[in-house]
Design a protein around this motif. Structure first.
Motif, short mmCIF file in Angstrom:
data_model
loop_
_atom_site.label_atom_id
_atom_site.label_comp_id
_atom_site.label_asym_id
_atom_site.label_seq_id
_atom_site.Cartn_x
_atom_site.Cartn_y
_atom_site.Cartn_z
N GLY A 39 -47.10 -33.65 -27.79
CA GLY A 39 -46.36 -32.85 -26.83
C GLY A 39 -44.87 -33.17 -26.77
O GLY A 39 -44.14 -32.64 -25.93
N LYS A 40 -44.40 -34.01 -27.70
CA LYS A 40 -43.00 -34.44 -27.69
C LYS A 40 -42.05 -33.26 -27.94
O LYS A 40 -41.11 -33.03 -27.17
N THR A 41 -42.30 -32.53 -29.00
CA THR A 41 -41.41 -31.43 -29.36
C THR A 41 -41.43 -30.33 -28.32
O THR A 41 -40.39 -29.76 -27.98
N THR A 42 -42.60 -30.02 -27.79
CA THR A 42 -42.68 -28.99 -26.75
C THR A 42 -41.86 -29.38 -25.53
O THR A 42 -41.13 -28.55 -24.96
N THR A 43 -41.94 -30.64 -25.13
CA THR A 43 -41.14 -31.13 -24.00
C THR A 43 -39.66 -30.94 -24.27
O THR A 43 -38.90 -30.46 -23.41
N MET A 44 -39.22 -31.29 -25.47
CA MET A 44 -37.81 -31.17 -25.81
C MET A 44 -37.37 -29.71 -25.86
O MET A 44 -36.26 -29.37 -25.45
N ARG A 45 -38.23 -28.86 -26.37
CA ARG A 45 -37.87 -27.44 -26.45
C ARG A 45 -37.74 -26.82 -25.07
O ARG A 45 -36.92 -25.91 -24.86
N TYR A 50 -35.32 -23.69 -25.09
CA TYR A 50 -35.87 -22.92 -26.21
C TYR A 50 -37.21 -22.30 -25.83
O TYR A 50 -37.57 -21.23 -26.31
N LEU A 51 -37.94 -23.01 -24.97
CA LEU A 51 -39.22 -22.52 -24.46
C LEU A 51 -39.20 -22.54 -22.94
O LEU A 51 -38.48 -23.33 -22.33
N SER A 52 -40.01 -21.70 -22.33
CA SER A 52 -40.21 -21.77 -20.89
C SER A 52 -41.51 -22.51 -20.61
O SER A 52 -42.43 -22.51 -21.42
N ALA A 53 -41.58 -23.14 -19.45
CA ALA A 53 -42.79 -23.86 -19.04
C ALA A 53 -43.68 -22.95 -18.22
O ALA A 53 -43.24 -21.93 -17.68
N ASP A 64 -30.70 -26.24 -13.50
CA ASP A 64 -32.11 -25.89 -13.68
C ASP A 64 -32.31 -25.23 -15.04
O ASP A 64 -31.63 -24.26 -15.37
N VAL A 65 -33.28 -25.74 -15.81
CA VAL A 65 -33.47 -25.22 -17.17
C VAL A 65 -34.02 -23.80 -17.17
O VAL A 65 -33.90 -23.10 -18.18
N PHE A 66 -34.61 -23.37 -16.06
CA PHE A 66 -35.18 -22.02 -16.00
C PHE A 66 -34.19 -21.01 -15.44
O PHE A 66 -34.15 -19.87 -15.88
N GLU A 67 -33.38 -21.44 -14.47
CA GLU A 67 -32.48 -20.52 -13.78
C GLU A 67 -31.05 -20.57 -14.32
O GLU A 67 -30.30 -19.61 -14.14
N GLU A 68 -30.67 -21.68 -14.95
CA GLU A 68 -29.27 -21.86 -15.39
C GLU A 68 -29.22 -22.33 -16.84
O GLU A 68 -28.55 -23.29 -17.18
N SER A 69 -29.93 -21.62 -17.69
CA SER A 69 -30.10 -22.08 -19.07
C SER A 69 -28.79 -22.15 -19.84
O SER A 69 -28.59 -23.05 -20.66
N PHE A 70 -27.86 -21.23 -19.60
CA PHE A 70 -26.59 -21.26 -20.33
C PHE A 70 -25.78 -22.49 -19.94
O PHE A 70 -25.11 -23.10 -20.79
#
Length: 312
Positions: A39-45, A50-53, A64-70
């Protein structure tokens, strides 16, 4: 700099990241250690947007990685396992291209290119095309692109994968130097990587964090006690009478006797600083000390025990 809480991600019926929580701070090199598919790469992505949870939360540099990705992407340098390189571009051409991708002001581009060339040791290959470079130098170029905008956080996925031993040492040293000023989070399944490079380790298995601490802390947790080897020249009866009186000693075994020197393996309570205490006991009694060493648990043992337990 990074806060992760109950992060979860599934692919169909497979749970790749299972309620993962951890913090990471500036000025540390944090190793994400686990077997392939842990699960290392998925966590990093997820952290690099790169990915949403599916559930949970994560912030990077307060965003916030979901709301402020840029905003998150501005704060990180990312080197995926397969470096995003263009073989037909020259090294300088590629780095200049990356300054444009990162929207650096024209007035700063030359300075930042020169800085990453110096940091990553690319001076000898700046006139070459990327396709001409060895795997080690390609990895250096990939690291340079992750640093081009001078981010406070670096996220590196298997940064030494496929390198030869000398190249691995070079990249390790680069990571350690960079980690003096920035937060470096990198993943690996290679045990020597974390022991040689990291200030702290997260062990992940089957999508879960199963251990979190420095190499020394993880070893201490695994042992559950301190084991000290000692050899003393003195009266055997007096030595053993003294060992029986020491509260921190839970068990002792005589392992050797030779020419008036008696050796013991001593089990003591974790955190008792048994080696130092035993030294003072020897001095107080006027005995001669010929050996004193504390047994360590290899990180490999810790890793195998933790991941095997999770698989049972």
């Amino acid at each position: 700099m990074i806060e992760v809480r109950e992060l979860t991600k599934s692919y169909g019926t497979t749970v790749a990241v299972d309620q993962v929580s951890f913090d990471a701070h500036a000025g540390e090199v944090l190793g994400l250690l686990g077997p392939n598919g842990a699960g290392k790469t998925t966590t990093m992505r997820i952290l690099t947007c790169y990915l949403s949870a599916d559930a949970g939360s994560a912030t990077v540099a307060g965003y916030d990685v979901f709301e402020e990705s840029f905003e998150v992407r501005k704060q990180i340098g990312y080197l995926p396992e397969s470096a995003p390189l263009y073989a037909d571009m020259g090294v300088i051409e590629y780095l200049n291209f990356m300054t444009q991708v990162r929207k650096l002001p024209k007035s700063q581009r030359r300075e930042r290119i020169r800085a990453v060339i110096d940091i990553c040791g690319l001076e000898d290959v700046i006139q070459k095309d990327i396709g001409e470079l060895s795997k080690g130098y390609r990895q250096r170029v990939g690291l340079a692109q992750s640093l081009i905008h001078d981010p406070p956080i670096l996220i590196l996925d298997e940064p030494t994968s496929g390198l030869d031993p000398s190249q691995i040492i070079e990249i390790r040293n680069l990571i350690k130097n960079i980690g003096q000023e920035k937060l470096v989070l990198f993943s690996t399944h290679i045990l020597p990587e974390v022991s040689a490079t990291c200030s702290r380790i997260l062990i992940i298995n089957n999508g879960k964090i199963v251990a979190n601490g420095t190499p020394e802390e993880l070893a201490a947790q695994e042992k559950g006690e301190e084991i000290v080897h000692i050899a003393i020249r003195g009266s055997q009866d007096a030595i053993e009478a003294q060992l029986n009186e020491l509260e921190f000693v839970s068990q002792w075994n005589r392992v050797d006797t030779d020419n008036g020197i008696v050796g013991y393996q001593i089990h003591a309570a974790q955190g008792s600083d048994a080696a130092e205490a035993l030294f003072h006991v020897v001095v107080k009694n006027g005995w001669s000390l010929t050996e004193l060493r504390q047994e360590s648990v290899d990180l490999e043992d810790v890793f195998l025990n933790l991941t095997d337990k999770e698989q049972v």
